[in-house]
Scaffold this motif. Structure first.
Motif, mmCIF file in Angstrom:
data_model
loop_
_atom_site.group_PDB
_atom_site.id
_atom_site.type_symbol
_atom_site.label_atom_id
_atom_site.label_comp_id
_atom_site.label_asym_id
_atom_site.label_seq_id
_atom_site.Cartn_x
_atom_site.Cartn_y
_atom_site.Cartn_z
ATOM 1 N N MET A 672 0.789 -1.238 0.000
ATOM 2 C CA MET A 672 0.000 0.000 0.000
ATOM 3 C C MET A 672 0.818 1.284 0.000
ATOM 4 O O MET A 672 0.330 2.327 -0.396
ATOM 5 C CB MET A 672 -0.951 0.005 1.205
ATOM 6 C CG MET A 672 -2.143 -0.926 1.066
ATOM 7 S SD MET A 672 -3.026 -0.845 -0.521
ATOM 8 C CE MET A 672 -3.464 0.891 -0.619
ATOM 9 N N HIS A 674 3.003 2.540 -1.909
ATOM 10 C CA HIS A 674 3.740 2.417 -3.162
ATOM 11 C C HIS A 674 4.118 3.752 -3.787
ATOM 12 O O HIS A 674 3.785 4.037 -4.938
ATOM 13 C CB HIS A 674 2.961 1.542 -4.150
ATOM 14 C CG HIS A 674 1.494 1.852 -4.246
ATOM 15 N ND1 HIS A 674 1.014 2.987 -4.835
ATOM 16 C CD2 HIS A 674 0.409 1.174 -3.810
ATOM 17 C CE1 HIS A 674 -0.307 2.986 -4.780
ATOM 18 N NE2 HIS A 674 -0.696 1.906 -4.150
ATOM 19 N N TYR A 676 7.317 7.212 -3.213
ATOM 20 C CA TYR A 676 8.484 7.685 -2.458
ATOM 21 C C TYR A 676 8.087 8.487 -1.218
ATOM 22 O O TYR A 676 8.901 8.655 -0.308
ATOM 23 C CB TYR A 676 9.351 8.565 -3.351
ATOM 24 C CG TYR A 676 10.521 7.888 -4.012
ATOM 25 C CD1 TYR A 676 10.901 6.596 -3.674
ATOM 26 C CD2 TYR A 676 11.270 8.557 -4.978
ATOM 27 C CE1 TYR A 676 11.986 5.996 -4.279
ATOM 28 C CE2 TYR A 676 12.365 7.958 -5.583
ATOM 29 C CZ TYR A 676 12.718 6.678 -5.237
ATOM 30 O OH TYR A 676 13.803 6.092 -5.835
ATOM 31 N N GLU A 678 5.711 7.692 0.957
ATOM 32 C CA GLU A 678 5.347 6.808 2.068
ATOM 33 C C GLU A 678 6.269 5.596 2.210
ATOM 34 O O GLU A 678 6.239 4.928 3.227
ATOM 35 C CB GLU A 678 3.893 6.347 1.917
ATOM 36 C CG GLU A 678 2.878 7.484 1.933
ATOM 37 C CD GLU A 678 2.918 8.302 3.224
ATOM 38 O OE1 GLU A 678 3.383 7.788 4.254
ATOM 39 O OE2 GLU A 678 2.501 9.472 3.185
ATOM 40 N N TYR A 679 7.063 5.283 1.186
ATOM 41 C CA TYR A 679 8.088 4.243 1.314
ATOM 42 C C TYR A 679 9.365 4.979 1.722
ATOM 43 O O TYR A 679 9.992 5.659 0.914
ATOM 44 C CB TYR A 679 8.290 3.510 -0.015
ATOM 45 C CG TYR A 679 9.287 2.366 0.067
ATOM 46 C CD1 TYR A 679 8.868 1.090 0.425
ATOM 47 C CD2 TYR A 679 10.628 2.565 -0.202
ATOM 48 C CE1 TYR A 679 9.778 0.040 0.505
ATOM 49 C CE2 TYR A 679 11.546 1.522 -0.121
ATOM 50 C CZ TYR A 679 11.101 0.264 0.229
ATOM 51 O OH TYR A 679 12.005 -0.777 0.311
#
Lengths: 745, 337
Positions: A672, A674, A676, A678-679
């Motif tokens: 989920m 997916h 930059y 939130e990753y």
């Protein structure tokens, strides 16, 4: 030249934008493909309504499993150089959905913008089936992995030795624990892209494709396109001069390669497919693992029992394996060892090698357990490791070709100031802030495999060397230029190294930290062979002073060939080429490892990582304030690019320890976070001062040049060093990575 | 991203006219969020009205001692403006805790008010989402909800797995948290004339229509954000806790402004939180607990308990309840020192 901190030879091209990447090669009449992905995790496509998409101006095609060109049927045709056992995924094979975000259609239009819009208009109806994407909920489904040819480089666990269970029960001190690591995606800066340039067939022949691809091995992409689309190899040329990072994601051809090639054949026109950042989460990833470890030791700190089990996720299509637990039976001396590695098949894409695959996963667990045991036996963690050092690999019953890890411990500890550490958790503070010091060992393979290279000395006295390898930002261009320049005694500026083209001599995919050794030795050999040719030419001159000289009698210095016995007897390389009738002098050679010699030794790279963290005692915000990495990696060709490699690895280790996680929602079966935003990977402010030490290590077994690769070793020990430092700061052991602040509350 | 038309008016009246011509038109400022949302197929405006050339690009002093921040002044220019730094250092600090320099150079003050939630499901057009697609459901409640709300949602609806209105999204802005603490006033103009909306009333809770982030009426345009004279330049802070030290949205954040007398007693207090609700979160009861009290950790903890009274977690975000309270205490400690 070798051993000098030469700046990247490809640096100016990269910073001025002259370096072209796969999505930047423009050709006339190029069309653009945008991928449509599956909304469900498992089931079948029952209908695709593409009418609205096709009605848009400039839309050429909506390619699906129904109207794609003919594909080869056998799994064998899709086996790339890094394929595990099983059935490789190919896009648009049929109506089945194997995983959420699976590519199910390609919309091709005259402009990228129109293709992107039309892709949002494709309506897909599904028959949905229940999916399973939760590793922890399916551990009871674990199976022993099927082995494939790639396991030659990624061995499965050895048989047990001694009796680990009994030794554990009899041990004076025991530690055990369960560790969960989440999945991670490679996320290189450059997104996957392929520009497939179509060339119409001559009468009676098949069409030709010139393909610009983001890949860690142009020949690997050629293999899958030629086999999968039933084209002769000579009709498929793959070019990949620059790669904006890959970290293993380019070791297997990604699906946009086949999609672009299929669309080009179908439309008889050139097609570019570039993926979005979100779509970088629709392919291979570092698998989640659940690991169990149990160590036993005698009261004096002698390690007496090691049990290490890893259960990892894979897809239903392939048994992707990596070497996770084997290191635990090799790094330290221990007579009782039991190792186990199993897989759980889930409704996901096949996992894929990601920097230090398996190594960073397993060693992170071993090295945290070693730290726990050091506290159990009341020893300094560094002393405990030194006590259990071994130069004999008990798993394979043979010595290490070299293992200067004691020097890593010593020099790293000195640089870090380890002696000033007070062992008690929460005993070191800076004002109100908790300070923690931790360390860990690291290990990785130092392989060499066969490769070919070509060297051409031009009439202008300049040397061109080429090999179909890749440079994923590691410095391959630079160190190969150095090796060639040194071998033939030329200045750096007179040497041009080229790579990434299937018209060049074959080299393996760039992975496993083997490129410096593999291609480096091929470059050395071809330059030496070219030198012999030059000697032959020089010897044919009338009254040549080189007439009786053997190759060991000459040396190449200052762009000249000189007699070793009398360096004043010399001829410039340019003058030698002139003797060749005005033609360049060429040589192609193959470098083959001395397998007999190598097989008598275990050949690894080693490291020791030291970390300092600062932890806010109320809010649990963790800051890594110092990292020292000491590395034993044989001969260092270029200390500058080598240091960059280690720093990059340590930053990624920090990322794995504190930030990085592809979060799955098992209800919908999808990653989920997916993008930059939130990753999370570290920003500059998260990365501390980093110190890198290369300790002296000489090794003539690993390969003639004594090179060990550096791509992965910087990462392997870093997560455990940081986790151990967090324990030292806070007194809390967090076994699940990443260690986000909520886990310390 | 759908095809769209674009105009760049230079007068406010023209902008209002342009926006009224098409039912699915939107204003665009820096575009730092809107363009992203168009690319991922979440926003589909058929027409964009660029407001960057309207005469709304100044920061000016108001007769009552306050400051008017033009809607199209960038976040960066606002944060570094001498009058903002001097009188409203809380706002400067808060703006600079958000996004990245590149984004702050593009993002405008008006646009910042309209940032949409970073909820993973809202951002993924293939997922259900009551905010993006009213009535389709909220997968975040039983899914991955690390960055989601702990206060301000309809708790009964959130327990109903088939709810067509439940929403636990948070408002992602840092700047708005400071604006809430400073009791800024949003000035708007529109088809029915000008009006002023206190910051507390500008954003809204999800209620039964989570698709609406704010109380703006169709066709209305933000012209400025007015700051009252009281700026708490002596005792203030912004504490932002996140998963890395820059370029990450707040897990929880706290903006504090205090006034204290010479004895160290708190005479006025503002506390606003980000990352916990559908809008910047304030409660006057919590602030009242500080008035007339000595500035001790016990007082601070009591205010924290009050501000997050009734908070609920949904699994991944449950840690925010305790972390939020500790962040409030830390912010108050920093503000008095």
């Amino acid at each position: 030249m070798i051993g000098q901190p030469i700046s990247r030879v490809d640096g100016p091209a990269k910073v001025t934008g002259k370096a072209k990447f796969a999505a930047e090669f423009n050709v006339p009449n190029l069309t653009y493909g945008v991928v449509v992905t599956s909304a469900i995790a498992k089931g079948r496509i029952v209908g695709i309504d593409d009418r609205e998409a096709l009605a848009q101006p400039g839309v050429r095609m909506v390619m699906t499993h129904k109207n794609r060109p003919k594909l080869a049927r056998l799994d064998l045709n899709y086996k790339d150089q890094d394929a595990p056992a099983g059935s490789p995924f190919r896009p648009l094979q049929d109506d089945k959905i194997f995983y959420s975000t699976q590519p199910i259609a390609l919309v091709v239009a005259d402009t990228f913008e129109m293709a992107r819009y039309a892709a949002t208009l494709v309506k897909v109806a599904y028959h949905e089936e229940a999916h399973e994407t939760d590793l922890q909920a399916n551990l009871s489904e674990a199976h022993n992995p099927a082995a494939g040819p790639v396991n030659l480089f990624k061995p499965l666990p050895p048989k047990p030795r001694g009796n680990a269970q009994q030794a554990y029960m009899e041990a004076d001190k025991r530690v055990s624990g369960e560790f969960v690591h989440q999945a991670e995606h490679h996320n290189p800066m450059e997104m996957f892209a392929t520009t497939a340039v179509y060339e119409a067939p001559k009468r009676g022949e098949k069409p030709r494709l010139t393909i610009y691809d983001k890949t860690q091995g142009a020949p690997n992409s050629q293999l899958v396109v030629a086999n999968g689309l039933n084209l002769p190899f000579k009709n498929v040329r793959v070019i990949s001069p620059f790669i904006g990072g890959a970290f293993g994601s380019g070791l297997r051809p990604q699906y946009q390669l086949l999609l672009a090639s299929m669309a080009a054949l179908e439309l008889k026109q050139s097609v570019r497919v570039s993926l979005t950042r979100d779509q970088m989460f629709t392919m291979g990833f570092r698998p989640a693992t659940v690991q169990k470890i149990a160590l036993g030791a005698q009261a004096d700190g002698t390690l007496s029992s090691v049990y290490h089990q890893a259960i990892a996720e894979t897809s239903h299509r392939e048994d992707y394996t990596e070497t996770v637990v084997n290191w635990s039976g090799e790094l330290y001396k221990c007579d009782n060892v039991a190792l186990d590695y199993q897989l759980v098949s889930l409704d996901v894409y096949s996992p894929q090698d990601m920097r230090a695959p398996g190594g960073v996963t397993g060693v992170s667990v071993l090295e945290v357990a070693m730290d726990e045991m050091a506290y159990e036996v009341g020893m300094d963690p560094l002393e405990f490791r030194i006590k259990n050092f071994t130069s004999w690999d008990q798993t394979h019953d043979r010595p290490y070709s070299s293992k200067e890890i004691l020097a890593c411990y010593r020099e790293g500890a000195e640089r870090f100031g380890w002696a000033r550490r007070t062992p008690e958790p929460r005993s070191m503070r800076d004002g109100n802030v908790l300070v923690g010091w931790g360390m860990a060992s690291g290990v990785w393979m130092a392989d060499q495999i066969p490769a070919r290279a070509e060297a051409v000395l031009g009439v202008n006295g300049k040397l061109r060397v080429s090999s179909a390898t890749a440079d994923i930002g590691t410095g391959t261009y630079t160190i190969m230029t150095q090796i060639a320049a040194e071998t033939l005694g030329l200045p750096i500026d007179d040497v041009l190294f080229r790579l990434g083209d299937t018209d060049m001599p074959l080299a393996p995919i760039q992975g496993g930290s083997w490129t410096a050794a593999t291609v480096g030795n091929a470059v050395r050999v071809v330059c030496e062979d070219l030198g012999k040719k030059l000697l032959k030419l020089a010897a044919q001159m009338p009254d040549s002073p080189f007439k009786k000289a053997k190759s060991t009698d000459v040396q190449f210095v200052d762009s000249h060939m000189r007699l070793v016995g009398d360096p004043s007897v010399a001829i410039s390389l340019r003058d030698i080429v002139a003797l060749n009738g005005g033609k360049a002098v060429r040589e192609t050679s193959t470098s083959i490892p001395n397998m007999l010699k190598q097989s008598r030794y275990t050949r690894y790279t080693h490291s020791a990582i030291f970390a300092e963290v600062r932890v806010d005692p109320d809010l649990n915000v963790v800051t890594v304030s110092r990292l020292v990495g000491a590395v034993a990696a044989g001969r260092i060709i270029n200390p500058k690019t080598a240091r960059s490699q280690i720093i990059g690895g340590m930053v990624w280790g920090l990322s794995k320890a504190l930030h990085e996680e592809s979060v799955r929602d098992n209800n919908v079966g999808r990653f989920m976070n997916h993008n930059y935003a939130e990753y999370h990977i570290p920003v500059c402010k998260d990365t501390p001062d980093m110190d890198v030490i290369f300790v002296e290590e000489h090794d003539d077994v690993v390969n003639p040049m004594g090179i060990k690769g550096l791509g992965e070793i910087g990462q392997v020990g870093t997560p455990a060093a940081i986790a151990n430092a967090i324990f030292h700061a806070t007194g809390k052991r967090v076994h699940d990575l990443p260690i986000t602040l909520d886990k310390l509350l | 991203m759908n095809p769209f038309s674009y105009t760049r008016p230079e007068a406010v009246a023209d902008a209002l006219n342009d926006i009224g011509q098409q039912p699915n038109a939107k204003f665009i400022g820096g575009g730092t969020n809107l363009i992203d949302l168009m690319k991922v197929n979440v926003e589909h405006p058929t027409h964009l009205v660029d407001v960057n050339h309207l005469p709304l690009g100044d920061i000016t002093e108001l007769p009552d001692g306050g400051l008017r921040l033009g809607a199209s002044v960038t976040n960066a220019d606002t944060a570094w403006h001498p009058l903002v730094e001097e009188r409203y250092p809380l706002l400067s600090k808060t703006i600079l805790a958000g996004a990245s320099p590149q984004l702050r150079n593009m993002a405008t003050n008006g646009g910042n008010l309209f940032q949409r939630t970073r909820c993973y499901y809202f951002y993924d057009a293939q997922m259900s989402c009551n905010k993006r697609q009213p009535g389709s459901g909220c997968p975040a409640i039983n899914g991955y909800n690390r960055i989601h709300a702990i206060v301000g949602m309809d708790k009964a609806e959130c327990q109903n797995p088939n709810s067509k209105t439940a929403c636990i999204a948070t408002h992602p802005s840092d700047m708005c948290v400071a604006l809430a603490a400073l009791e800024a006033v949003v000035r708007v103009t529109g088809p029915n004339g000008d009006r002023s909306i206190p910051m507390a009333d500008f954003h809204r809770l999800p209620d039964t229509d989570p698709q609406r982030d704010n109380t703006l009426e169709p066709g209305e345009l933000v012209t400025s954000i007015d700051l009252p004279a009281k700026g708490f330049p002596k005792h203030f802070t912004y504490v932002k806790l996140r998963d890395r030290s820059s370029y990450a949205f707040a897990l929880v954040s706290v903006a504090v402004g205090l006034e204290m007398d010479d004895n160290g007693t708190i005479t006025e207090a503002r506390i606003a939180m980000g990352g916990v609700a559908h809008k910047p979160w304030r409660k006057s009861e919590a602030e009242q607990l500080l008035i007339g009290k000595p500035a001790t950790d016990e007082t601070f903890r009591a205010a924290a308990e009050s501000l997050l009274d009734g908070a609920v977690g949904f699994g991944h975000n449950t840690f925010k309840i305790e972390l939020g309270k500790r962040a409030i205490v830390r912010a108050l400690q920093e503000a008095i020192s």
